[in-house]
Write an enzyme that holds these catalytic residues in place. Structure first.
Site, PDB file in Angstrom:
ATOM      1  CG  ASP A  46      -1.807  -1.173   0.862  1.00 44.72           C
ATOM      2  OD1 ASP A  46      -2.382  -1.605   0.056  1.00 44.72           O
ATOM      3  OD2 ASP A  46      -3.033  -0.897   1.900  1.00 44.72           O
ATOM      4  CD  GLU A 118      -2.566   9.233   6.837  1.00 46.99           C
ATOM      5  OE1 GLU A 118      -1.174   9.319   7.282  1.00 46.99           O
ATOM      6  OE2 GLU A 118      -3.241   8.121   6.746  1.00 46.99           O
ATOM      7  CE1 TYR A 158       0.128   8.422  13.780  1.00 47.51           C
ATOM      8  CE2 TYR A 158      -1.112  10.032  12.718  1.00 47.51           C
ATOM      9  CZ  TYR A 158      -0.316   9.283  13.917  1.00 47.51           C
ATOM     10  OH  TYR A 158       0.445   9.845  14.722  1.00 47.51           O
TER      11      TYR A 158
END
Length: 257
Positions: A46, A118, A158
Protein backbone atom coordinates in the site's frame (compact mmCIF):
# COMPACT_ATOMS: atom_id res chain seq x y z
CA UNK A 1 -2.42 0.89 -27.83
CA UNK A 2 -2.64 2.14 -24.28
CA UNK A 3 0.38 3.73 -22.63
CA UNK A 4 1.57 2.46 -19.27
CA UNK A 5 4.15 3.06 -16.55
CA UNK A 6 5.40 0.95 -13.66
CA UNK A 7 6.22 1.92 -10.07
CA UNK A 8 7.88 -0.77 -7.94
CA UNK A 9 9.03 -1.25 -4.40
CA UNK A 10 12.79 -1.21 -3.82
CA UNK A 11 13.20 -5.00 -3.32
CA UNK A 12 14.46 -7.31 -6.05
CA UNK A 13 11.25 -9.36 -6.24
CA UNK A 14 9.16 -6.29 -7.00
CA UNK A 15 11.68 -4.96 -9.52
CA UNK A 16 11.79 -8.33 -11.28
CA UNK A 17 8.00 -8.47 -11.55
CA UNK A 18 8.01 -4.91 -12.89
CA UNK A 19 10.39 -5.94 -15.65
CA UNK A 20 8.15 -8.91 -16.55
CA UNK A 21 5.14 -6.60 -16.82
CA UNK A 22 7.06 -4.22 -19.08
CA UNK A 23 8.37 -7.02 -21.30
CA UNK A 24 4.99 -8.72 -21.67
CA UNK A 25 3.02 -5.58 -22.46
CA UNK A 26 5.51 -4.08 -24.90
CA UNK A 27 5.54 -7.38 -26.78
CA UNK A 28 1.76 -7.09 -27.05
CA UNK A 29 2.00 -3.59 -28.51
CA UNK A 30 1.41 -1.50 -25.40
CA UNK A 31 3.57 1.62 -25.09
CA UNK A 32 5.81 2.20 -22.08
CA UNK A 33 5.64 5.87 -21.11
CA UNK A 34 6.74 7.22 -17.74
CA UNK A 35 5.76 10.77 -18.76
CA UNK A 36 2.14 10.28 -19.85
CA UNK A 37 0.77 6.84 -18.91
CA UNK A 38 -2.90 5.93 -19.00
CA UNK A 39 -2.35 3.06 -16.59
CA UNK A 40 0.23 2.87 -13.80
CA UNK A 41 1.14 -0.59 -12.57
CA UNK A 42 2.16 -0.63 -8.91
CA UNK A 43 4.24 -3.55 -7.64
CA UNK A 44 4.65 -3.57 -3.86
CA UNK A 45 2.39 -2.77 -0.94
CA UNK A 46 0.00 0.00 0.00
CA UNK A 47 2.89 2.39 0.69
CA UNK A 48 4.19 1.95 -2.85
CA UNK A 49 0.69 2.43 -4.21
CA UNK A 50 0.29 5.76 -2.42
CA UNK A 51 3.75 6.85 -3.59
CA UNK A 52 2.69 6.10 -7.16
CA UNK A 53 -0.45 8.21 -6.80
CA UNK A 54 1.58 11.15 -5.52
CA UNK A 55 4.10 10.67 -8.32
CA UNK A 56 1.35 10.98 -10.96
CA UNK A 57 -0.91 13.41 -9.09
CA UNK A 58 -0.72 15.97 -11.90
CA UNK A 59 -2.19 13.44 -14.35
CA UNK A 60 -5.20 12.54 -12.19
CA UNK A 61 -7.96 11.86 -13.24
CA UNK A 62 -6.58 10.81 -16.64
CA UNK A 63 -4.61 7.89 -15.25
CA UNK A 64 -5.74 4.71 -13.52
CA UNK A 65 -3.78 2.51 -11.11
CA UNK A 66 -3.44 -1.27 -10.93
CA UNK A 67 -1.57 -2.94 -8.09
CA UNK A 68 0.12 -6.26 -7.49
CA UNK A 69 0.91 -7.05 -3.86
CA UNK A 70 4.44 -7.93 -2.76
CA UNK A 71 4.51 -5.81 0.40
CA UNK A 72 3.04 -6.16 3.86
CA UNK A 73 -0.43 -4.63 3.37
CA UNK A 74 -2.91 -5.07 0.56
CA UNK A 75 -5.95 -2.83 0.91
CA UNK A 76 -5.19 -1.17 -2.42
CA UNK A 77 -4.20 -4.34 -4.26
CA UNK A 78 -6.10 -7.54 -5.06
CA UNK A 79 -3.48 -9.65 -6.82
CA UNK A 80 -0.49 -11.31 -5.14
CA UNK A 81 2.94 -11.83 -6.65
CA UNK A 82 2.06 -15.38 -7.75
CA UNK A 83 -0.91 -14.08 -9.76
CA UNK A 84 0.95 -11.98 -12.32
CA UNK A 85 -0.40 -13.92 -15.30
CA UNK A 86 -3.98 -13.51 -14.04
CA UNK A 87 -3.46 -9.76 -13.55
CA UNK A 88 -2.07 -9.27 -17.04
CA UNK A 89 -4.81 -11.37 -18.63
CA UNK A 90 -7.45 -9.34 -16.80
CA UNK A 91 -5.88 -6.07 -17.91
CA UNK A 92 -5.30 -6.98 -21.55
CA UNK A 93 -8.82 -8.38 -21.94
CA UNK A 94 -10.38 -5.30 -20.32
CA UNK A 95 -12.21 -7.53 -17.83
CA UNK A 96 -12.21 -5.05 -15.02
CA UNK A 97 -14.03 -2.08 -13.55
CA UNK A 98 -12.58 1.26 -12.54
CA UNK A 99 -13.57 2.69 -9.16
CA UNK A 100 -13.02 6.30 -8.11
CA UNK A 101 -11.92 7.34 -4.64
CA UNK A 102 -11.76 10.88 -3.26
CA UNK A 103 -8.63 12.73 -2.22
CA UNK A 104 -8.34 15.14 0.68
CA UNK A 105 -7.16 18.68 -0.03
CA UNK A 106 -5.47 20.75 2.66
CA UNK A 107 -4.86 24.46 2.20
CA UNK A 108 -1.99 25.98 4.19
CA UNK A 109 -1.57 29.61 3.26
CA UNK A 110 -1.27 29.81 -0.52
CA UNK A 111 -0.29 26.14 -0.87
CA UNK A 112 -2.62 23.18 -1.43
CA UNK A 113 -1.62 19.56 -0.83
CA UNK A 114 -3.52 16.35 -1.56
CA UNK A 115 -3.74 13.14 0.44
CA UNK A 116 -4.96 9.62 -0.29
CA UNK A 117 -5.07 8.39 3.31
CA UNK A 118 -4.82 11.27 5.74
CA UNK A 119 -3.83 14.80 6.62
CA UNK A 120 -2.44 15.33 10.10
CA UNK A 121 -1.02 18.09 12.27
CA UNK A 122 1.58 16.88 14.77
CA UNK A 123 3.76 18.69 17.27
CA UNK A 124 6.09 16.51 19.33
CA UNK A 125 8.06 19.47 20.72
CA UNK A 126 5.30 21.34 22.54
CA UNK A 127 1.59 21.20 23.29
CA UNK A 128 -0.32 22.14 20.17
CA UNK A 129 -3.44 24.23 20.73
CA UNK A 130 -6.05 23.93 17.98
CA UNK A 131 -9.43 25.59 17.58
CA UNK A 132 -11.56 23.16 15.58
CA UNK A 133 -14.30 24.34 13.21
CA UNK A 134 -16.58 22.07 11.18
CA UNK A 135 -18.13 23.74 8.12
CA UNK A 136 -17.80 27.12 9.81
CA UNK A 137 -19.20 26.03 13.19
CA UNK A 138 -16.94 26.08 16.23
CA UNK A 139 -16.54 22.66 17.86
CA UNK A 140 -13.82 22.86 20.51
CA UNK A 141 -10.37 23.93 21.62
CA UNK A 142 -7.99 20.98 21.55
CA UNK A 143 -4.68 20.63 23.38
CA UNK A 144 -2.30 17.78 22.69
CA UNK A 145 0.00 16.48 19.98
CA UNK A 146 -2.34 17.09 17.08
CA UNK A 147 -5.23 16.01 14.87
CA UNK A 148 -5.69 13.53 12.01
CA UNK A 149 -8.28 13.80 9.23
CA UNK A 150 -8.61 10.67 7.08
CA UNK A 151 -10.59 9.31 4.15
CA UNK A 152 -12.43 6.00 4.14
CA UNK A 153 -9.35 4.46 2.52
CA UNK A 154 -7.14 5.92 5.23
CA UNK A 155 -9.31 4.80 8.13
CA UNK A 156 -7.35 1.53 8.40
CA UNK A 157 -3.95 3.28 8.32
CA UNK A 158 -2.57 5.81 10.84
CA UNK A 159 -6.10 6.64 11.94
CA UNK A 160 -6.64 3.08 13.17
CA UNK A 161 -3.37 3.21 15.14
CA UNK A 162 -4.73 6.30 16.90
CA UNK A 163 -7.84 4.40 17.98
CA UNK A 164 -9.99 5.79 15.17
CA UNK A 165 -12.92 3.90 13.70
CA UNK A 166 -12.55 1.72 10.60
CA UNK A 167 -14.97 2.96 7.91
CA UNK A 168 -16.49 0.32 5.65
CA UNK A 169 -15.75 0.58 1.96
CA UNK A 170 -18.41 2.32 -0.12
CA UNK A 171 -19.14 4.95 2.53
CA UNK A 172 -18.35 8.50 1.44
CA UNK A 173 -17.15 9.77 4.81
CA UNK A 174 -14.16 11.40 6.45
CA UNK A 175 -12.96 11.10 10.04
CA UNK A 176 -11.40 13.43 12.60
CA UNK A 177 -9.26 11.77 15.29
CA UNK A 178 -7.21 13.26 18.12
CA UNK A 179 -3.50 12.58 18.48
CA UNK A 180 -2.54 12.33 22.17
CA UNK A 181 -5.01 14.83 23.55
CA UNK A 182 -4.64 16.33 27.03
CA UNK A 183 -7.71 15.62 29.17
CA UNK A 184 -8.17 16.76 32.76
CA UNK A 185 -10.35 19.12 34.77
CA UNK A 186 -9.03 22.25 33.03
CA UNK A 187 -8.71 21.08 29.42
CA UNK A 188 -11.30 18.88 27.73
CA UNK A 189 -12.11 17.99 24.15
CA UNK A 190 -14.39 15.42 22.54
CA UNK A 191 -11.86 12.62 23.12
CA UNK A 192 -13.49 10.36 20.52
CA UNK A 193 -13.17 9.86 16.77
CA UNK A 194 -15.70 11.94 14.86
CA UNK A 195 -17.06 10.58 11.58
CA UNK A 196 -18.22 13.32 9.23
CA UNK A 197 -20.08 13.76 5.96
CA UNK A 198 -17.78 14.18 2.96
CA UNK A 199 -19.05 17.76 2.47
CA UNK A 200 -17.62 18.83 5.84
CA UNK A 201 -14.75 21.30 5.80
CA UNK A 202 -12.44 20.89 8.80
CA UNK A 203 -10.64 24.07 9.80
CA UNK A 204 -7.83 23.98 12.37
CA UNK A 205 -6.76 27.36 13.73
CA UNK A 206 -3.91 28.20 16.08
CA UNK A 207 -2.08 31.28 17.23
CA UNK A 208 1.13 29.30 16.68
CA UNK A 209 2.07 26.20 14.72
CA UNK A 210 5.69 26.66 15.80
CA UNK A 211 7.59 23.36 15.46
CA UNK A 212 4.48 21.58 14.20
CA UNK A 213 4.49 19.55 11.00
CA UNK A 214 1.81 19.00 8.41
CA UNK A 215 1.68 15.36 7.38
CA UNK A 216 0.15 14.53 4.00
CA UNK A 217 0.33 10.75 3.70
CA UNK A 218 4.09 10.06 3.89
CA UNK A 219 5.10 13.65 3.06
CA UNK A 220 5.74 16.29 5.73
CA UNK A 221 5.87 20.10 5.62
CA UNK A 222 6.67 22.80 8.18
CA UNK A 223 3.90 25.05 9.49
CA UNK A 224 5.78 27.70 11.45
CA UNK A 225 4.27 30.64 9.53
CA UNK A 226 0.67 29.43 9.28
CA UNK A 227 -2.28 30.08 11.58
CA UNK A 228 -5.04 28.20 9.78
CA UNK A 229 -5.48 24.94 7.87
CA UNK A 230 -8.51 24.09 5.74
CA UNK A 231 -9.11 20.40 5.06
CA UNK A 232 -11.86 18.99 2.85
CA UNK A 233 -12.61 16.40 0.19
CA UNK A 234 -11.22 17.61 -3.11
CA UNK A 235 -13.88 18.34 -5.72
CA UNK A 236 -11.63 18.12 -8.76
CA UNK A 237 -9.29 15.19 -8.08
CA UNK A 238 -10.24 11.51 -7.69
CA UNK A 239 -8.03 8.42 -7.76
CA UNK A 240 -9.11 5.84 -10.35
CA UNK A 241 -8.28 2.27 -9.35
CA UNK A 242 -8.62 -0.84 -11.50
CA UNK A 243 -10.46 -3.65 -9.74
CA UNK A 244 -10.28 -7.02 -11.48
CA UNK A 245 -11.75 -9.34 -8.89
CA UNK A 246 -14.01 -9.04 -5.91
CA UNK A 247 -12.54 -9.59 -2.45
CA UNK A 248 -14.69 -8.90 0.60
CA UNK A 249 -13.63 -5.85 2.57
CA UNK A 250 -14.25 -7.76 5.78
CA UNK A 251 -12.10 -10.62 4.55
CA UNK A 252 -9.26 -8.18 4.04
CA UNK A 253 -9.82 -6.80 7.53
CA UNK A 254 -9.79 -10.24 9.15
CA UNK A 255 -6.73 -11.32 7.14
CA UNK A 256 -4.67 -8.22 7.81
CA UNK A 257 -5.68 -7.45 11.39
Amino acid sequence: MEKFAIVTRYDETSKSIGEKIKETLTQKGYVFSEESPETVFVVGGDGTYIEAIHQYLDLIPNVKFLGLHTGTLGFFTEYQDNELDDLLQMYMSNEYKVLEFPLLAVQAGDKVYHAVNEVRVENVSRTQVLDVYLSGEYLERFRGTGMCVCTQLGSTAYNRSLGGAVIQDGLDLIELTEIAGIHHSKYRSLYAPLILKKETEVVLKSESFCKAILGVDANTYTLDQEQELKIKVCDCKHVRMIKGKSISYFKKLSTLF
